[in-house]
Design an enzyme around this catalytic site. Structure first.
Site, mmCIF file in Angstrom:
data_model
loop_
_atom_site.group_PDB
_atom_site.id
_atom_site.type_symbol
_atom_site.label_atom_id
_atom_site.label_comp_id
_atom_site.label_asym_id
_atom_site.label_seq_id
_atom_site.Cartn_x
_atom_site.Cartn_y
_atom_site.Cartn_z
ATOM 1 N N GLU A 195 0.816 -1.333 -0.128
ATOM 2 C CA GLU A 195 0.116 -0.013 -0.067
ATOM 3 C C GLU A 195 0.804 1.212 -0.030
ATOM 4 O O GLU A 195 0.582 2.177 0.624
ATOM 5 C CB GLU A 195 -1.087 0.008 1.119
ATOM 6 C CG GLU A 195 -2.010 -1.082 1.117
ATOM 7 C CD GLU A 195 -2.812 -1.147 2.320
ATOM 8 O OE1 GLU A 195 -4.055 -1.392 2.166
ATOM 9 O OE2 GLU A 195 -2.466 -0.954 3.489
ATOM 10 N N GLU A 269 -6.591 -7.563 -1.317
ATOM 11 C CA GLU A 269 -7.336 -7.496 0.024
ATOM 12 C C GLU A 269 -8.810 -7.257 -0.261
ATOM 13 O O GLU A 269 -9.205 -6.389 -0.478
ATOM 14 C CB GLU A 269 -6.761 -6.587 0.857
ATOM 15 C CG GLU A 269 -5.354 -6.700 1.301
ATOM 16 C CD GLU A 269 -4.746 -5.952 2.215
ATOM 17 O OE1 GLU A 269 -5.742 -4.995 2.944
ATOM 18 O OE2 GLU A 269 -3.570 -5.909 2.608
#
Length: 631
Positions: A195, A269
Site C-alpha cells: 500500500e 485484500e
C-alpha cells in the site's frame, strides 16, 4: 527468468480459468505445488488472465498470518482453507519479530517461515508472499523494527540510507529462506512493499524494493497492493497492480485498466471484516453482503484474496494503532469478524463462501475438519501478589540519565533499545505544583508521588496537579507503549516513553532513574523466584503482579480468560504473553490456546496497573464486545 518473460511473471499461482457466470466450472485440482514441483514458467499474465505453467488459472486466496496463530494450529487453518474452496494462502512477514534486535535473526518455533510455507505446499496451497519490509496489518509500526527509530533523522519507507541499509541486511537473511521455495515450493507471487500509494514519500522507493527482491533471486510474479486512492501512486514497472477494498464501487475493477492495460484483475485484500480499537465497538460485516460482493468480483473473472480468512491474535504487545483525528490503539484480538473466528472456528461466512466456491470449482471440496471443543475451567484464584515497587529493587537495574530518554534509545538489548511494554521514569521533586507534559508522553502515564497514585497523563490529559508535601519526594511516571501507529504518514514519529521534557511549574525535570519493563520471558521467569510475594488482601490497588494456578486434569483445550473486576494490564500463562486487557472494552476475553497449556499445573501471572480482582474466569465462549456493523 525475469527478463525472459514477455509480459509479467516468473511463477504463477491462481485458481484456474476465467468464467463469465458462476455456473461456469474449471477443474484446477491437478494444479498443486507438489504436482508442479520444479516448474519452469510459474505464474504469468497473458491477455487479461493468469497462466500457471501455461494453463489458465485464477487465485482464490485467503490471508492467514503464521505469527498470529499457534504453530500447532497452522495445518488446521490450511485444511479449512482447502475445505472452503481456496487454493492460495497469503501471508505477511513481520520484520520486527524476525529481527527484534539488530543483526539477530529468529526464524524458529512460531516464526519458522520455511516450515509454514512447506506446510502450505504439503496441503495443496499456493502462496503469495508479502515480505514488506512494511506490512501495515494492524501490527506495531507496520512490522518495522522500532530500533530503526534510534536514528533521529530516520525516514522510514524511503531510500534514506539508514533505512535501506537495514532492509538490505534483513532481506539478505530472509531471501535465503524464501528463494528456494519458489520453483521447488509453493510461492507463485511476491508483493513489492504494501500500500505504498497511500504513503508515497519517495518516488524512487518502490523501484529500490523491487530491485532488492530481484537481486536476491526472486523470480516469481511481482505484485503491488493499494486501495483505489493510492493505486496510481503505488505502481512500479514490472509488477502487477492489485486493489484492496470492502465495498465494490461501480467501475472500481475497471479502474485497474486505467493504470495497466490487458492484465488480469486481482483483489489482493477483500476485507471480510474489520479491526477493533480500545474504547470502540466490535466491528462486524454482514455475511450476506460479503458473499454477494465476492460473487460480484468473481463474475467479472477477477481473482480474489480474502483478508482475513483467519485473523488470529495480536499476542504480546504487538498490536498496532491508528492516528487519524486522535490516537487509538488496537485490541489484542484480531478476530476481524473473519471467515474463521479468532480461535479458528467456522462462521456463517465460511459456509456461505464454501457454497459459492463449490459452484465454481469442478471437483468436490474436502470435508471441513471437525472443530476443536473449547474448555471452561471455571474460576481461577490469584492468591499472591508483589508490588511493582518491590520488584524494582529486586530485579531491575536503573539507567541513570540527566534527561528523559525515549524507549527506543535506552541503552539496552545490545544497544537496540526497548521495543515494547512499559518504562518507569523516576526523579526527585521538592514541593508540588503543576506537572505539564508538553504532549511528550507516549502513550499513557500513571503518575505517583513516592508510591501514592496521583493521576494519569496521555494525549488528551497533558497537565496534572501534584499535591504539596514536605521535603524531597520521588515522582514516578509509569509510561506504557500502547502500540505504534501502523498506517498513515506519521510512522517516523512513533517513538515511545517520554519523548521530551516534562515540566513541574515550568521547570524541566532532570536526573532520572529509568527502569525498563519490557516483560520478556527471562524477566517473567526471574519474577517467579523473587522473594516478597504475599497473600492478596481483600482490596488492593496496583501496579502489581498477581499469580495463581490453573490445574488441568485432561488434555488441555482452548479457552478464554475473562477478567471481570480487573482494570488494565497484561496476562501471562506459562510465560506466554497473551496480550493486553482493558475494562473500557470492547474486548472482554483473552484467547488462550490449548497448546500453551499443559496437564497439571499452569502458572498465570497478571500485571495489573490499577484495580485488581481476586479471580479470573476461564470460559468456553469469547466475548469481543458490543457489535456495530461496518458502514
Amino acid at each position: 527468468r525475469w527478463k525472459e518473460q514477455p509480459v509479467l511473471g516468473g511463477h504463477i499461482s491462481s485458481p484456474g480459468c476465467l468464467f463469465v457466470s458462476l455456473s461456469s466450472r474449471f477443474n484446477w485440482s491437478e494444479l498443486t505445488p507438489l504436482g508442479l514441483w520444479g516448474r519452469t514458467l510459474g505464474l504469468q499474465t497473458e491477455n487479461s488472465q493468469f497462466l500457471l505453467e501455461g494453463m489458465p488459472f485464477r487465485i482464490f486466496g485467503g490471508s492467514v498470518h503464521y505469527f498470529r496463530v499457534p504453530r500447532e494450529y497452522w495445518e488446521d487453518r490450511m485444511l479449512k482453507m482447502k475445505a472452503c474452496g481456496l487454493n492460495t494462502l497469503t501471508t505477511y512477514v513481520p520484520w520486527n519479530l524476525h529481527e527484534k534486535e539488530r543483526g539477530k535473526f529468529d526464524f524458529s518455533r512460531n516464526l519458522d517461515l520455511r516450515a509454514f510455507l512447506s506446510l502450505a505446499a504439503k496441503n495443496g496451497l499456493w502462496v503469495i508472499l508479502r515480505p514488506g519490509p512494511y506490512i501495515c496489518s494492524e501490527w506495531d509500526l507496520g512490522g518495522l523494527p522500532s530500533w530503526l527509530l534510534q536514528d533521529p533523522e530516520m525516514q522510514l519507507r524511503t531510500t534514506y540510507r539508514g533505512f535501506t541499509e537495514a532492509v538490505d541486511a534483513y532481506f539478505d537473511h530472509l531471501m535465503r529462506i524464501v528463494v528456494p521455495l519458489q520453483a521447488r515450493g509453493p510461492i507463485i507471487a511476491v508483493q513489492v512493499e504494501n500500500e505504498y500509494g497511500s504513503y508515497a514519500k519517495d518516488p524512487n522507493y518502490m523501484t529500490y524494493v523491487k530491485m532488492a527482491l530481484l537481486k536476491r533471486g526472486i523470480v516469481e510474479l511481482l505484485m503491488t497492493s493499494d486501495n483505489k486512492n493510492g493505486l496510481s501512486f503505488g505502481l512500479v514497472e514490472g509488477a502487477l497492480a492489485t486493489v484492496n477494498f470492502q465495498k465494490l464501487e461501480p467501475g472500481l475493477l475497471k479502474y485497474l485498466d486505467t493504470v495497466q492495460r490487458d492484465q488480469p484483475k486481482m483483489v489482493m485484500e477483500y476485507w471480510t471484516g474489520w479491526f477493533d480499537n480500545w474504547g470502540g465497538p466490535h466491528y462486524v460485516f454482514d455475511a450476506d453482503e460479503m458473499v454477494t460482493t465476492v460473487a460480484s468480483v468473481l463474475k467479472t473473472g477477477a481473482s480474489i484474496n480474502l483478508y482475513m480468512f483467519h485473523g488470529g491474535t495480536n499476542f504480546g504487545f504487538m498490536n498496532g494503532a491508528v492516528e487519524a483525528d486522535e490516537y487509538k490503539s488496537d485490541v489484542t484480538s484480531y478476530d476481524y469478524d473473519a471467515v474463521l473466528t479468532e480461535a479458528g472456528d467456522y462462521t456463517s461466512k465460511f459456509f456461505k463462501l464454501r457454497q459459492l466456491f463449490s459452484v465454481i470449482i469442478g471437483h468436490p471440496l474436502p470435508l471441513p475438519p471437525m472443530i476443536e471443543s473449547k474448555a471452561s475451567y471455571g474460576a481461577i484464584l490469584l492468591h499472591q501478589y508483589i508490588t511493582l515497587w518491590d520488584v524494582l529493587s529486586s530485579l531491575l537495574q536503573p539507567i541513570k540519565s540527566e534527561f528523559p530518554v525515549n524507549m527506543e534509545n535506552l541503552h539496552l538489548n545490545d544497544s537496540t533499545g526497548q521495543s515494547f511494554g512499559y518504562v518507569l521514569y523516576e526523579t526527585v521533586i521538592f514541593g508540588g505544583g503543576q506537572l505539564h507534559t508538553r504532549n511528550h508522553v507516549r502513550d499513557r502515564a500513571q503518575v505517583f508521588v513516592n508510591t501514592v497514585y496521583v493521576g494519569e497523563l496521555d494525549y488528551n490529559t497533558v497537565e496534572l496537579f501534584i499535591p504539596e508535601g514536605q521535603g524531597f519526594r520521588q515522582l514516578k511516571l509509569l509510561v506504557e507503549n500502547r502500540g505504534r501507529v501502523n498506517y498513515g504518514l506519521a510512522l517516523n514519529e512513533q517513538r515511545k516513553g517520554l519523548i521530551g521534557d516534562v515540566f513541574l511549574n515550568k521547570t524541566p525535570l532532570r536526573n532520572f532513574k529509568i527502569y525498563s519493563l519490557e516483560m520478556k520471558p527471562a524477566f517473567m521467569k526471574s519474577l517467579q523466584r523473587v522473594s516478597g510475594w504475599s497473600s492478596v488482601p481483600d482490596y488492593f490497588v496496583g501496579p502489581a503482579f498477581f499469580r495463581g494456578r490453573l490445574w488441568i486434569e485432561q488434555q488441555p483445550q482452548d479457552t478464554f480468560l475473562k477478567l471481570q473486576g480487573w482494570e488494565k494490564g497484561v496476562v501471562f500463562v506459562n510465560g506466554q504473553n497473551l496480550g493486553r486487557y482493558w475494562k473500557i472494552g470492547p474486548q472482554e476475553t483473552l484467547y488462550l490456546p490449548g497448546p500453551w497449556l499443559k496437564k497439571g499445573d499452569n502458572e498465570i501471572v497478571i500485571f495489573e496497573e490499577r484495580t485488581a480482582g481476586r479471580i479470573i474466569q476461564s470460559v468456553d465462549i469469547p466475548y469481543l464486545g458490543r457489535t456495530q456493523y461496518v458502514d
